[in-house]
Write a protein that holds these residues in place. Sequence first.
Motif, PDB file in Angstrom:
ATOM      1  N   UNK A 181     -11.760   2.086  -4.703  1.00 29.06           N
ATOM      2  CA  UNK A 181     -10.545   2.085  -3.898  1.00 29.06           C
ATOM      3  C   UNK A 181      -9.479   2.932  -4.580  1.00 29.06           C
ATOM      4  N   UNK A 182      -9.115   3.996  -3.934  1.00 29.20           N
ATOM      5  CA  UNK A 182      -8.127   4.889  -4.506  1.00 29.20           C
ATOM      6  C   UNK A 182      -7.011   5.073  -3.495  1.00 29.20           C
ATOM      7  N   UNK A 183      -5.810   4.766  -3.887  1.00 30.36           N
ATOM      8  CA  UNK A 183      -4.684   4.872  -2.970  1.00 30.36           C
ATOM      9  C   UNK A 183      -3.656   5.830  -3.562  1.00 30.36           C
ATOM     10  N   UNK A 184      -3.771   7.130  -3.263  1.00 32.56           N
ATOM     11  CA  UNK A 184      -2.780   8.079  -3.756  1.00 32.56           C
ATOM     12  C   UNK A 184      -1.484   7.941  -2.968  1.00 32.56           C
ATOM     13  N   UNK A 185      -0.550   8.757  -3.269  1.00 36.62           N
ATOM     14  CA  UNK A 185       0.715   8.705  -2.562  1.00 36.62           C
ATOM     15  C   UNK A 185       0.503   8.864  -1.058  1.00 36.62           C
ATOM     16  N   UNK A 186       1.199   8.031  -0.306  1.00 40.68           N
ATOM     17  CA  UNK A 186       1.130   8.098   1.150  1.00 40.68           C
ATOM     18  C   UNK A 186       2.532   7.870   1.679  1.00 40.68           C
ATOM     19  N   UNK A 187       2.798   8.285   2.925  1.00 35.95           N
ATOM     20  CA  UNK A 187       4.147   8.107   3.485  1.00 35.95           C
ATOM     21  C   UNK A 187       4.627   6.664   3.412  1.00 35.95           C
ATOM     22  N   UNK A 214     -10.084  10.963   2.002  1.00 36.15           N
ATOM     23  CA  UNK A 214      -9.690   9.590   2.309  1.00 36.15           C
ATOM     24  C   UNK A 214      -8.634   9.116   1.318  1.00 36.15           C
ATOM     25  N   UNK A 215      -7.613   8.420   1.805  1.00 39.02           N
ATOM     26  CA  UNK A 215      -6.557   7.933   0.917  1.00 39.02           C
ATOM     27  C   UNK A 215      -7.000   6.698   0.153  1.00 39.02           C
ATOM     28  N   UNK A 216      -8.078   6.049   0.632  1.00 39.04           N
ATOM     29  CA  UNK A 216      -8.654   4.898  -0.053  1.00 39.04           C
ATOM     30  C   UNK A 216     -10.069   4.718   0.456  1.00 39.04           C
ATOM     31  N   UNK A 217     -10.924   4.106  -0.363  1.00 37.49           N
ATOM     32  CA  UNK A 217     -12.278   3.798   0.077  1.00 37.49           C
ATOM     33  C   UNK A 217     -12.618   2.367  -0.296  1.00 37.49           C
ATOM     34  N   UNK A 218     -13.585   1.805   0.426  1.00 38.75           N
ATOM     35  CA  UNK A 218     -14.016   0.441   0.159  1.00 38.75           C
ATOM     36  C   UNK A 218     -15.481   0.310   0.536  1.00 38.75           C
ATOM     37  N   UNK A 219     -16.082  -0.802   0.129  1.00 34.44           N
ATOM     38  CA  UNK A 219     -17.499  -1.010   0.369  1.00 34.44           C
ATOM     39  C   UNK A 219     -17.796  -2.254   1.201  1.00 34.44           C
ATOM     40  N   UNK A 220     -16.783  -2.878   1.739  1.00 40.50           N
ATOM     41  CA  UNK A 220     -16.984  -4.052   2.579  1.00 40.50           C
ATOM     42  C   UNK A 220     -15.780  -4.239   3.482  1.00 40.50           C
ATOM     43  N   UNK A 221     -15.975  -5.033   4.529  1.00 42.33           N
ATOM     44  CA  UNK A 221     -14.870  -5.354   5.426  1.00 42.33           C
ATOM     45  C   UNK A 221     -13.833  -6.197   4.690  1.00 42.33           C
ATOM     46  N   UNK A 222     -14.292  -7.018   3.771  1.00 44.51           N
ATOM     47  CA  UNK A 222     -13.361  -7.818   2.979  1.00 44.51           C
ATOM     48  C   UNK A 222     -12.420  -6.913   2.192  1.00 44.51           C
ATOM     49  N   UNK A 223     -12.954  -5.884   1.543  1.00 43.66           N
ATOM     50  CA  UNK A 223     -12.114  -4.937   0.811  1.00 43.66           C
ATOM     51  C   UNK A 223     -11.191  -4.189   1.759  1.00 43.66           C
ATOM     52  N   UNK A 224     -11.683  -3.873   2.951  1.00 48.92           N
ATOM     53  CA  UNK A 224     -10.863  -3.181   3.941  1.00 48.92           C
ATOM     54  C   UNK A 224      -9.663  -4.036   4.314  1.00 48.92           C
ATOM     55  N   UNK A 225      -9.894  -5.313   4.509  1.00 52.44           N
ATOM     56  CA  UNK A 225      -8.792  -6.212   4.812  1.00 52.44           C
ATOM     57  C   UNK A 225      -7.746  -6.241   3.708  1.00 52.44           C
ATOM     58  N   UNK A 226      -8.217  -6.217   2.456  1.00 51.76           N
ATOM     59  CA  UNK A 226      -7.309  -6.180   1.315  1.00 51.76           C
ATOM     60  C   UNK A 226      -6.423  -4.933   1.384  1.00 51.76           C
ATOM     61  N   UNK A 227      -7.030  -3.790   1.660  1.00 49.92           N
ATOM     62  CA  UNK A 227      -6.266  -2.549   1.735  1.00 49.92           C
ATOM     63  C   UNK A 227      -5.233  -2.580   2.858  1.00 49.92           C
ATOM     64  N   UNK A 228      -5.567  -3.277   3.936  1.00 48.20           N
ATOM     65  CA  UNK A 228      -4.668  -3.357   5.095  1.00 48.20           C
ATOM     66  C   UNK A 228      -3.664  -4.494   4.970  1.00 48.20           C
ATOM     67  N   UNK A 229      -3.655  -5.135   3.809  1.00 48.38           N
ATOM     68  CA  UNK A 229      -2.623  -6.141   3.546  1.00 48.38           C
ATOM     69  C   UNK A 229      -2.946  -7.529   4.047  1.00 48.38           C
ATOM     70  N   UNK A 230      -4.206  -7.826   4.296  1.00 51.16           N
ATOM     71  CA  UNK A 230      -4.579  -9.151   4.793  1.00 51.16           C
ATOM     72  C   UNK A 230      -5.082 -10.043   3.662  1.00 51.16           C
TER      73      UNK A 230
END
Length: 227
Positions: free
Chosen positions: A5-11, A211-227
């Motif tokens: 999961x990599x989250x570089x600068x974003x708006x 991609x501004x971030x990557x993940x390997x599961x829906x659970x990780x995706x939820x984390x990235x989306x703030x859930x």
Amino acid sequence: MSESNRVPRAPRSLSEYPVVLFDFDGTVADTQPAIFRVAMQIMRDHGYDPDPSKMLTMIGPPLEEGFSLVCGMDKAEARECADAYRDLFSRTVTPDEFPLMPGMRELLDALVASGRRLAVATSRMEESAQEMIASLGLTQFEAIIGRIHGVRYSKAESIEGALQALRVSARDAIMVGDRMHDVIGAREWEMPCIGLYSGAAYPGELEEAGAVATCHSVEELGYLLGL
């Protein structure tokens, strides 16, 4: 959270985007086995012996491009195979062959509950995507936008259609997809894309595409989306 999961600068923070657009194949539902089964049957019917190691290229681009990439077909034959594929797929593939990604229904419910607006932007034919999503009992998407002959072809055009259907700006949306085509399509709208490694993308593909971030599961995706 995975080291990938990599989250570089974003708006803005990834959790702050009010609109989330989803790819369908390999993102919302696991369609890969069904796609491979039908595509390999069509290839064999047309005299090809497909190389299994190349079949992943069928996931992501429009069908015609997939057939050309795997078998080296010219455009005319690829179109013929794509038409035959769609006919066989519609007649033989049942909902149990394209289950939701584990945790996806719960993720979609949670996003809606948090006030997010959702839509699908896919390279699959629009009518097919709408029928498949309906058969899965998903009602969280405000719009399901895909290819329509003579109207939309590319991923970027499907994204544009989804934005128009929701009447929102690209600056308020984030894309979620499992192949470089999703990332590249989003980049055409200067839209960030979260890459979901669900089995089709090659290692590093989504990061290399931007991609501004990557993940390997829906659970990780939820984390990235703030859930």
